[in-house]
Design a protein around this motif. Structure first.
Motif, mmCIF file in Angstrom:
data_model
loop_
_atom_site.group_PDB
_atom_site.id
_atom_site.type_symbol
_atom_site.label_atom_id
_atom_site.label_comp_id
_atom_site.label_asym_id
_atom_site.label_seq_id
_atom_site.Cartn_x
_atom_site.Cartn_y
_atom_site.Cartn_z
ATOM 1 N N ALA A 299 0.822 -1.213 0.132
ATOM 2 C CA ALA A 299 -0.050 -0.019 -0.112
ATOM 3 C C ALA A 299 0.875 1.242 0.010
ATOM 4 N N VAL A 300 2.170 1.065 0.239
ATOM 5 C CA VAL A 300 2.903 2.315 0.313
ATOM 6 C C VAL A 300 2.996 3.305 -0.820
ATOM 7 N N PRO A 301 3.004 2.826 -2.125
ATOM 8 C CA PRO A 301 2.982 3.814 -3.351
ATOM 9 C C PRO A 301 1.488 4.556 -3.647
ATOM 10 N N PHE A 302 0.578 4.080 -2.794
ATOM 11 C CA PHE A 302 -0.881 4.460 -2.960
ATOM 12 C C PHE A 302 -1.447 5.383 -1.894
ATOM 13 N N VAL A 303 -0.471 5.500 -0.765
ATOM 14 C CA VAL A 303 -1.035 6.337 0.287
ATOM 15 C C VAL A 303 -0.544 7.747 0.399
ATOM 16 N N ASP A 304 -1.262 8.624 0.568
ATOM 17 C CA ASP A 304 -0.910 10.044 0.715
ATOM 18 C C ASP A 304 -1.308 10.656 1.855
#
Length: 399
Positions: A299-304
């Motif tokens: 999920a790291v690349p998709f969480v802001d």
């Protein structure tokens, strides 16, 4: 309530100070290994190397740590844990000084190697000392110790990130030497000597090799080692570049704070994981922890956003619960006569392979594949979860 009863038993007979000494040393040994990732942007800039060069430096620390595991394990069976624990802390203090004064990248890599070798003496002795001192609560004792290391891994990199803007990264890294020296003296004074009879009873070399090979062929050991190798690969890639990845969009001090939260989550998970495994068994705890870890790192690349990233960082840290549960399980199913040697040999194997994770992620990052690197780490973690689902109980593994 179960955790409270277990920690009460840990204090009996003066054993509590042994646990405190070993845990205190692990705070600085493990926390120190995450100082370099915390200041990696400054290190790569100082030596004019890219993410690949930074990844190699982190790999060198963990690879040399891995290479020391087998000889350190053999030394446990010969000289005992007290000398190894205190000696590791003393040598680690000298090696961070080398890192702080390194004039060029190759010298810095030499300091990384020295630090890896020095800290590599600590792991096998830590595990066997706790297993021998707390035979009925080994998961809880190891969990408390590793949780203390996670606290160090949260606090020390966070302080490094906060200071690096006003203080040279060299002073930040070298500043670890004084607490390491204090911890060395504490370990020497507190950890008891091994019984001389047990220290002298190690079998000949041919029997050692036979025992290690026999241990590896046990299904429980093979599954646990394969899975923990994959988990370490993923964690090395994640921990080496989490600050660097986040610092592309966030202030580095904020990124270091999020990195610290990862270890806060890890400390809580390690405390709960060790006690839960003692009560419910290793397979369920390891499988669930790895499965959650796969989802989180993917999920790291998709969480802001700061709040979502903070929550995700805590969840990412739960994968650290693997260590106390896996360590206690593997130590328990190894042959009693050569626990140290066999454990050290296996630690060399899985740490050495796992250490390549930071180099792989660094190389992918330099090729503009940073997001894809985190998806790769998620896949590796998911495979580990599938392996843990087939882990036999201690009894089925031959204990």
């Amino acid at each position: 309530m179960g955790l409270r009863r277990a920690t009460g038993r840990l204090r009996g007979g003066g054993r509590g100070w042994v646990l405190v000494a070993i845990a205190a040393g692990w705070v600085f040994v493990l926390g120190g290994r995450f100082l370099v990732p915390a200041v990696l942007p400054q290190v790569t800039a100082a030596f004019d190397v890219g993410n690949t060069g930074g990844g190699i430096a982190v790999t060198v620390i963990w690879a040399t740590y891995a290479l020391m595991q087998s000889p350190a394990g053999a030394l446990v069976d010969r000289v005992g844990e007290r000398r190894l624990l205190a000696g590791s802390l003393l040598l680690s203090a000298g090696s961070v000084g080398v890192l702080g004064v390194a004039p060029a990248y190759l010298a810095f890599l030499g300091g990384c190697a020295a630090f890896g070798f020095a800290t590599g003496l600590y792991g096998p002795a830590r595990g066997t000392a706790l297993a021998r001192t707390f035979p009925d609560d080994d998961g809880t004792a190891i969990g408390i110790t590793l949780a203390a290391g996670s606290v160090g891994s949260a606090v020390l990199p966070f302080l490094a990130g906060a200071l690096v803007g006003s203080v040279s990264w060299r002073y930040v890294v070298a500043g670890l030497a004084p607490p390491l020296l204090v911890a060395a003296a504490f370990a020497w004074r507190t950890v008891p000597e091994r019984d001389r009879g047990s220290v002298a009873s190690a079998p000949p070399a041919d029997e050692l090799v036979s025992d290690v090979l026999r241990a590896v062929r046990r299904r429980g050991v093979a599954v646990a080692v394969a899975a923990v190798t994959l988990m370490l690969f993923a964690f090395q890639g994640l921990s080496a570049f989490y600050v660097t990845y986040l610092a592309r969009e966030l202030d580095q001090r904020v990124a270091a704070g999020l990195f610290a939260l990862l270890f806060v989550g890890g400390a809580v998970a390690q405390l709960a994981g060790g006690a839960a495994a003692d009560r419910f068994g290793e397979r369920a705890v390891l499988t669930v922890t790895a499965a959650v870890g796969a989802v989180a790192v993917g999920a790291v690349p998709f969480v802001d956003g700061l709040v979502p990233l903070a929550a995700l960082s805590v969840v990412l840290g739960t994968r650290l619960a693997i260590a106390p549960v896996s360590n206690a399980y593997i130590i328990a199913v190894l042959p009693d006569a050569v626990t140290g040697t066999a454990w050290g040999t296996l630690r060399t194997a899985f740490f050495l392979l796992g250490a390549t994770g930071s180099t792989v992620v660094g190389a992918m990052a330099d090729r503009q594949l940073f997001d894809e690197a985190f998806l790769l780490l998620a896949l590796v973690t998911a495979i580990a979860a599938a392996l843990y689902a087939f882990l036999p109980s201690r009894e089925a593994a031959g204990v």
